[in-house]
Motif scaffolding. Structure first.
Motif, short mmCIF file in Angstrom:
data_model
loop_
_atom_site.label_atom_id
_atom_site.label_comp_id
_atom_site.label_asym_id
_atom_site.label_seq_id
_atom_site.Cartn_x
_atom_site.Cartn_y
_atom_site.Cartn_z
N PRO A 94 0.83 -1.21 0.00
CA PRO A 94 0.00 0.00 0.00
C PRO A 94 0.87 1.26 0.00
N PHE A 95 0.25 2.38 -0.33
CA PHE A 95 0.97 3.65 -0.24
C PHE A 95 -0.03 4.80 -0.17
N ILE A 96 0.44 5.92 0.30
CA ILE A 96 -0.28 7.19 0.20
C ILE A 96 0.64 8.14 -0.55
N ALA A 97 0.20 8.61 -1.69
CA ALA A 97 1.03 9.50 -2.51
C ALA A 97 0.34 10.85 -2.64
N VAL A 98 1.12 11.90 -2.51
CA VAL A 98 0.58 13.25 -2.63
C VAL A 98 1.68 14.17 -3.17
N ASN A 99 1.29 15.06 -4.05
CA ASN A 99 2.22 16.07 -4.55
C ASN A 99 2.41 17.15 -3.48
N ALA A 100 3.62 17.64 -3.38
CA ALA A 100 3.92 18.59 -2.31
C ALA A 100 5.00 19.57 -2.76
N MET A 101 5.20 20.58 -1.93
CA MET A 101 6.32 21.49 -2.08
C MET A 101 7.24 21.29 -0.88
N ALA A 102 8.50 21.06 -1.17
CA ALA A 102 9.49 20.90 -0.10
C ALA A 102 10.15 22.26 0.15
N GLN A 103 10.14 22.70 1.39
CA GLN A 103 10.64 24.03 1.76
C GLN A 103 11.81 23.91 2.73
N TYR A 104 12.90 24.63 2.39
CA TYR A 104 14.06 24.65 3.28
C TYR A 104 14.78 25.99 3.12
N ARG A 105 14.79 26.76 4.18
CA ARG A 105 15.48 28.06 4.21
C ARG A 105 15.11 28.95 3.02
N GLY A 106 13.82 29.05 2.76
CA GLY A 106 13.35 29.93 1.71
C GLY A 106 13.33 29.32 0.32
#
Length: 410
Positions: A94-106
């Motif tokens: 099984p899996f849960i997949a979602v599109n995201a934005m990765a944020q690190y120091r701006g």
């Protein structure tokens, strides 16, 4: 020893002692050697890329995925077991997949976040083999493993904290709802030389279930690994009919099929181009045999007057061409196999010499693979010999038609 074979040996010996005709004969043999060697080497490299595609890239990406269309898939343990017991299915997870934005120091980078059950994910993927740092089974609830290229784009390293901004997949009624923020720590990096390095982030399934307020038996998709990876287009629908959920069906052919088609196209181009080289080299045999027939008209006429028949003369010249082709084919096959066995090391030496790896960041591997199929060597050798035999027939037939009266009368 038959008369035809004896004559062929004499003709070959005299040919080697003849300057221009000897050069022509050696040129045709060299062309066959190079053609056979290059074709075997090229096919071995294509086979190597296909092997790496199956063993490396397709062992990382899903063979078949069933993704929930509107509502999460409930009771995933039972459905995962049902899929796993289908014919041609090696494992399911099984899996849960979602599109995201990765944020690190701006900095912001697009990513695909995937929640997995480690003990099941390792049965459908070899991603653990490419992780530097904590493996999937060692992750805690707030730790992630992410692609090395994605981490490099964000400028972070193992141990840094990362913020994930994800669309709330449990709220379909409000497309403009605020994104879900999830603060995690990077525990490992994926170095697979493939697409996972650019966008993928793995974390425990329970973490995403909690973030999206899903039940412990709810997921957004099920992933299947097949025994026969190339049967995915036909098997995906058959296996998917066992699910009672409304799902989208995806297979690796849709996501990575272009690369596989490119490999097959290159194989076809290699066959056509190199066989043209072999054909040209074989037709050089025609030229050298024609010249020899012209030079040995008197000898042929004398043989005819001594009782040598058309078949004997024809066989003698055909044997001469075929023997040359057999020797050249064997040498070419040997050279091709030796090159194929050492092409990976040769490529490394060449890359060190020029100070650049031409495959780095271009394909899913950074080396030149090779896999020898003896069927390819047999096929190449057989076709080369057939072309050579056909190329030798006409000049041999012309030699058999020489009229002794006309030749000796002059």
């Amino acid at each position: 020893m038959s008369l035809s074979l004896l004559l062929a040996q004499r003709f070959r010996k005299s040919q080697r002692n003849s300057g221009f005709m000897g050069f022509m004969a050696r040129s045709s043999s060299l062309g066959i050697i190079l053609g056979v060697a290059v074709l075997i080497l090229a096919l071995s490299v294509v086979n190597g890329f296909q092997q790496q595609l199956v063993e490396r890239l397709l062992a990382l990406v899903p063979h078949v995925e069933y993704v929930a269309a509107d509502q999460p898939i409930a009771q995933w343990p039972q459905k995962q077991q049902g899929l796993q017991h289908q014919d041609n299915v090696k494992a399911a997870a099984p899996f849960i997949a979602v599109n995201a934005m990765a944020q690190y120091r701006g900095r912001l980078e697009a990513a695909q976040v995937r929640g997995v059950v480690p003990e099941l994910e390792t049965k459908v993927s070899i991603v653990d083999e490419f992780i530097r740092g904590k493996k999937l089974s060692q992750l805690t609830s707030n730790e992630v493993v992410m692609g090395a290229q994605l981490a490099n784009a964000l400028g972070l390293e193992t141990g840094d904290n990362l913020t994930l901004l994800m669309t709330d997949i449990s709220n379909h009624s409000d497309a403009l709802s605020a994104p879900i923020r999830l603060n995690v720590q990077v525990a490992g990096l994926i170095h697979s030389q493939g697409p996972l390095d650019k966008v993928q982030i793995f974390l425990p399934l329970a973490t995403l279930q909690q973030a999206f307020e899903l039940e412990h038996d709810q997921v957004t998709g099920l992933r299947v690994t097949l025994d026969d990876v190339f049967s995915a287009p036909s098997e995906a629908m058959r296996i998917g009919r066992t699910l009672d959920d409304y799902v989208y069906v995806n297979s690796w052919v849709r996501t990575q099929g272009g690369l596989y088609q490119d490999i097959q196209m290159v194989r076809t181009i290699v066959y056509l181009s190199v066989f043209l080289i072999i054909a040209v080299a074989s037709f050089n045999i025609i030229s050298s045999l024609f010249m020899e027939v012209k030079e040995k008209q008197s000898a042929i006429a004398i043989l005819r007057t001594m009782g040598a028949g058309d078949l004997v003369i024809m066989q003698a010249f055909m044997l001469q061409g075929v023997v040359s082709a057999v020797i050249a084919t064997l040498i070419g096959a040997l050279v091709g196999v030796l090159l194929a066995l050492n092409i990976t090391d040769i490529f490394v030496l060449w890359s060190d010499f020029i100070g650049e790896n031409k495959l780095a960041g271009v394909y899913f591997i950074d080396f030149l693979p090779a896999q020898i199929h003896w069927q390819d060597i047999t096929l190449v050798s057989a076709i080369t010999l057939v072309i050579t035999v056909l190329a030798s027939i006409y000049p041999a037939w012309q030699a058999a038609k020489i009229d002794p009266a006309k030749v000796l009368g002059n």
